[in-house]
Design a protein around this motif. Structure first.
Motif, PDB file in Angstrom:
ATOM      1  N   ILE A 107       0.843  -1.203   0.000  1.00 55.27           N
ATOM      2  CA  ILE A 107       0.000   0.000   0.000  1.00 55.27           C
ATOM      3  C   ILE A 107       0.876   1.250   0.000  1.00 55.27           C
ATOM      4  O   ILE A 107       0.630   2.208  -0.742  1.00 55.27           O
ATOM      5  N   ALA A 108       1.922   1.257   0.819  1.00 56.85           N
ATOM      6  CA  ALA A 108       2.824   2.408   0.896  1.00 56.85           C
ATOM      7  C   ALA A 108       3.566   2.617  -0.425  1.00 56.85           C
ATOM      8  O   ALA A 108       3.827   3.754  -0.818  1.00 56.85           O
ATOM      9  N   LEU A 109       3.896   1.527  -1.122  1.00 53.80           N
ATOM     10  CA  LEU A 109       4.615   1.641  -2.396  1.00 53.80           C
ATOM     11  C   LEU A 109       3.783   2.330  -3.472  1.00 53.80           C
ATOM     12  O   LEU A 109       4.332   2.912  -4.403  1.00 53.80           O
ATOM     13  N   VAL A 110       2.463   2.271  -3.341  1.00 53.96           N
ATOM     14  CA  VAL A 110       1.599   2.974  -4.293  1.00 53.96           C
ATOM     15  C   VAL A 110       1.839   4.479  -4.199  1.00 53.96           C
ATOM     16  O   VAL A 110       1.935   5.177  -5.205  1.00 53.96           O
ATOM     17  N   GLY A 111       1.972   4.981  -2.985  1.00 52.12           N
ATOM     18  CA  GLY A 111       2.192   6.417  -2.779  1.00 52.12           C
ATOM     19  C   GLY A 111       3.642   6.827  -2.936  1.00 52.12           C
ATOM     20  O   GLY A 111       3.930   7.957  -3.330  1.00 52.12           O
ATOM     21  N   ASN A 112       4.550   5.921  -2.616  1.00 55.12           N
ATOM     22  CA  ASN A 112       5.980   6.231  -2.694  1.00 55.12           C
ATOM     23  C   ASN A 112       6.725   4.993  -3.187  1.00 55.12           C
ATOM     24  O   ASN A 112       6.971   4.068  -2.411  1.00 55.12           O
ATOM     25  N   PRO A 113       7.093   4.954  -4.464  1.00 56.84           N
ATOM     26  CA  PRO A 113       7.753   3.774  -5.031  1.00 56.84           C
ATOM     27  C   PRO A 113       9.097   3.435  -4.364  1.00 56.84           C
ATOM     28  O   PRO A 113       9.590   2.320  -4.505  1.00 56.84           O
ATOM     29  N   ASN A 114       9.670   4.359  -3.626  1.00 52.08           N
ATOM     30  CA  ASN A 114      10.954   4.107  -2.960  1.00 52.08           C
ATOM     31  C   ASN A 114      10.791   3.678  -1.505  1.00 52.08           C
ATOM     32  O   ASN A 114      11.783   3.508  -0.795  1.00 52.08           O
ATOM     33  N   PHE A 115       9.555   3.503  -1.054  1.00 53.40           N
ATOM     34  CA  PHE A 115       9.304   3.139   0.345  1.00 53.40           C
ATOM     35  C   PHE A 115       9.834   1.738   0.648  1.00 53.40           C
ATOM     36  O   PHE A 115       9.690   0.819  -0.158  1.00 53.40           O
ATOM     37  N   ALA A 116      10.448   1.591   1.804  1.00 58.37           N
ATOM     38  CA  ALA A 116      10.901   0.282   2.286  1.00 58.37           C
ATOM     39  C   ALA A 116      10.597   0.222   3.779  1.00 58.37           C
ATOM     40  O   ALA A 116      11.156   1.003   4.556  1.00 58.37           O
ATOM     41  N   ILE A 117       9.726  -0.675   4.164  1.00 55.06           N
ATOM     42  CA  ILE A 117       9.294  -0.746   5.555  1.00 55.06           C
ATOM     43  C   ILE A 117      10.454  -1.037   6.494  1.00 55.06           C
ATOM     44  O   ILE A 117      10.495  -0.560   7.619  1.00 55.06           O
ATOM     45  N   ILE A 118      11.443  -1.803   6.031  1.00 55.17           N
ATOM     46  CA  ILE A 118      12.607  -2.102   6.861  1.00 55.17           C
ATOM     47  C   ILE A 118      13.367  -0.814   7.184  1.00 55.17           C
ATOM     48  O   ILE A 118      13.816  -0.614   8.311  1.00 55.17           O
ATOM     49  N   ASP A 119      13.500   0.079   6.197  1.00 53.09           N
ATOM     50  CA  ASP A 119      14.176   1.357   6.445  1.00 53.09           C
ATOM     51  C   ASP A 119      13.427   2.185   7.487  1.00 53.09           C
ATOM     52  O   ASP A 119      14.044   2.850   8.322  1.00 53.09           O
ATOM     53  N   GLU A 120      12.102   2.145   7.438  1.00 51.72           N
ATOM     54  CA  GLU A 120      11.297   2.913   8.389  1.00 51.72           C
ATOM     55  C   GLU A 120      11.373   2.307   9.787  1.00 51.72           C
ATOM     56  O   GLU A 120      11.326   3.027  10.780  1.00 51.72           O
ATOM     57  N   ALA A 121      11.489   0.997   9.869  1.00 56.04           N
ATOM     58  CA  ALA A 121      11.536   0.315  11.168  1.00 56.04           C
ATOM     59  C   ALA A 121      12.942   0.282  11.756  1.00 56.04           C
ATOM     60  O   ALA A 121      13.108  -0.014  12.942  1.00 56.04           O
ATOM     61  N   TYR A 122      13.949   0.594  10.965  1.00 50.89           N
ATOM     62  CA  TYR A 122      15.337   0.458  11.409  1.00 50.89           C
ATOM     63  C   TYR A 122      15.654   1.230  12.697  1.00 50.89           C
ATOM     64  O   TYR A 122      16.302   0.672  13.591  1.00 50.89           O
ATOM     65  N   PRO A 123      15.206   2.478  12.854  1.00 48.51           N
ATOM     66  CA  PRO A 123      15.501   3.173  14.117  1.00 48.51           C
ATOM     67  C   PRO A 123      14.943   2.435  15.337  1.00 48.51           C
ATOM     68  O   PRO A 123      15.609   2.327  16.364  1.00 48.51           O
ATOM     69  N   TYR A 124      13.734   1.910  15.235  1.00 47.18           N
ATOM     70  CA  TYR A 124      13.145   1.155  16.339  1.00 47.18           C
ATOM     71  C   TYR A 124      13.949  -0.118  16.606  1.00 47.18           C
ATOM     72  O   TYR A 124      14.250  -0.441  17.760  1.00 47.18           O
ATOM     73  N   ILE A 125      14.285  -0.823  15.545  1.00 46.97           N
ATOM     74  CA  ILE A 125      15.055  -2.068  15.684  1.00 46.97           C
ATOM     75  C   ILE A 125      16.409  -1.782  16.331  1.00 46.97           C
ATOM     76  O   ILE A 125      16.829  -2.491  17.245  1.00 46.97           O
ATOM     77  N   ALA A 126      17.068  -0.738  15.868  1.00 44.71           N
ATOM     78  CA  ALA A 126      18.381  -0.385  16.422  1.00 44.71           C
ATOM     79  C   ALA A 126      18.273  -0.054  17.910  1.00 44.71           C
ATOM     80  O   ALA A 126      19.089  -0.508  18.715  1.00 44.71           O
ATOM     81  N   ARG A 127      17.261   0.724  18.270  1.00 48.38           N
ATOM     82  CA  ARG A 127      17.060   1.090  19.684  1.00 48.38           C
ATOM     83  C   ARG A 127      16.819  -0.151  20.540  1.00 48.38           C
ATOM     84  O   ARG A 127      17.382  -0.289  21.626  1.00 48.38           O
ATOM     85  N   LYS A 175      28.771  -0.668  10.699  1.00 48.33           N
ATOM     86  CA  LYS A 175      27.488  -1.160  11.202  1.00 48.33           C
ATOM     87  C   LYS A 175      27.177  -0.566  12.570  1.00 48.33           C
ATOM     88  O   LYS A 175      26.030  -0.232  12.843  1.00 48.33           O
ATOM     89  N   LEU A 176      28.182  -0.415  13.400  1.00 44.91           N
ATOM     90  CA  LEU A 176      27.970   0.213  14.700  1.00 44.91           C
ATOM     91  C   LEU A 176      27.551   1.663  14.534  1.00 44.91           C
ATOM     92  O   LEU A 176      26.623   2.139  15.199  1.00 44.91           O
ATOM     93  N   ILE A 177      28.181   2.384  13.629  1.00 39.85           N
ATOM     94  CA  ILE A 177      27.835   3.782  13.371  1.00 39.85           C
ATOM     95  C   ILE A 177      26.399   3.867  12.859  1.00 39.85           C
ATOM     96  O   ILE A 177      25.631   4.740  13.283  1.00 39.85           O
ATOM     97  N   ASP A 178      25.991   2.949  11.956  1.00 38.92           N
ATOM     98  CA  ASP A 178      24.603   2.913  11.473  1.00 38.92           C
ATOM     99  C   ASP A 178      23.628   2.755  12.632  1.00 38.92           C
ATOM    100  O   ASP A 178      22.605   3.436  12.686  1.00 38.92           O
ATOM    101  N   LEU A 179      23.944   1.851  13.550  1.00 34.08           N
ATOM    102  CA  LEU A 179      23.069   1.626  14.704  1.00 34.08           C
ATOM    103  C   LEU A 179      22.981   2.875  15.577  1.00 34.08           C
ATOM    104  O   LEU A 179      21.892   3.261  16.017  1.00 34.08           O
ATOM    105  N   LEU A 180      24.099   3.514  15.815  1.00 34.76           N
ATOM    106  CA  LEU A 180      24.121   4.688  16.680  1.00 34.76           C
ATOM    107  C   LEU A 180      23.416   5.886  16.045  1.00 34.76           C
ATOM    108  O   LEU A 180      22.881   6.731  16.764  1.00 34.76           O
ATOM    109  N   GLN A 181      23.448   5.976  14.731  1.00 37.48           N
ATOM    110  CA  GLN A 181      22.817   7.105  14.043  1.00 37.48           C
ATOM    111  C   GLN A 181      21.331   6.899  13.767  1.00 37.48           C
ATOM    112  O   GLN A 181      20.642   7.825  13.392  1.00 37.48           O
ATOM    113  N   ALA A 182      20.847   5.701  13.965  1.00 35.20           N
ATOM    114  CA  ALA A 182      19.438   5.400  13.660  1.00 35.20           C
ATOM    115  C   ALA A 182      18.492   6.095  14.612  1.00 35.20           C
ATOM    116  O   ALA A 182      18.795   6.455  15.690  1.00 35.20           O
TER     117      ALA A 182
END
Length: 96
Positions: free
Chosen positions: A40-60, A89-96
């Motif tokens: 559903i999100a890809l219809v509005g934004n073809p570049n949407f990736a749910i994993i990218d949106e969830a990454y800050p929560y996962i990292a925390r 990878k550590l820097i990615d986690l800390l910046q999320a």
């Protein structure tokens, strides 16, 4: 970091056909629900990736939860399969 969840679910489905194991029904329903939401999100934004949106929560969660399983996942994410420290990878986690 950018993963298409629908492709991941399709790959997982193929694995279940190729190898003799079953995915628990609850897990299969969660995968399907997330795939539908991402679709559903890809219809509005073809570049949407749910994993990218969830990454800050996962990292925390990885960095703050005391669960042994999540601590092991954090260790695996930062040190990888070969046990070598990956600063990026550590820097990615800390910046999320």
């Amino acid at each position: 970091k950018s993963i298409n969840f629908q492709e991941l679910a399709a790959d997982l489905a193929q694995i279940t056909f190729d190898y003799p194991f079953k995915i628990p029904p609850y897990f299969a329903l969660v995968i399907r629900a997330i795939s539908v939401l991402e679709g559903i999100a890809l219809v509005g934004n073809p570049n949407f990736a749910i994993i990218d949106e969830a990454y800050p929560y996962i990292a925390r969660r990885l960095m703050t939860d005391d669960s042994p399983r999540l601590k092991a996942a954090l260790r695996y994410m930062v040190y990888g399969r070969n046990g070598l420290f990956d600063a990026e990878k550590l820097i990615d986690l800390l910046q999320a």
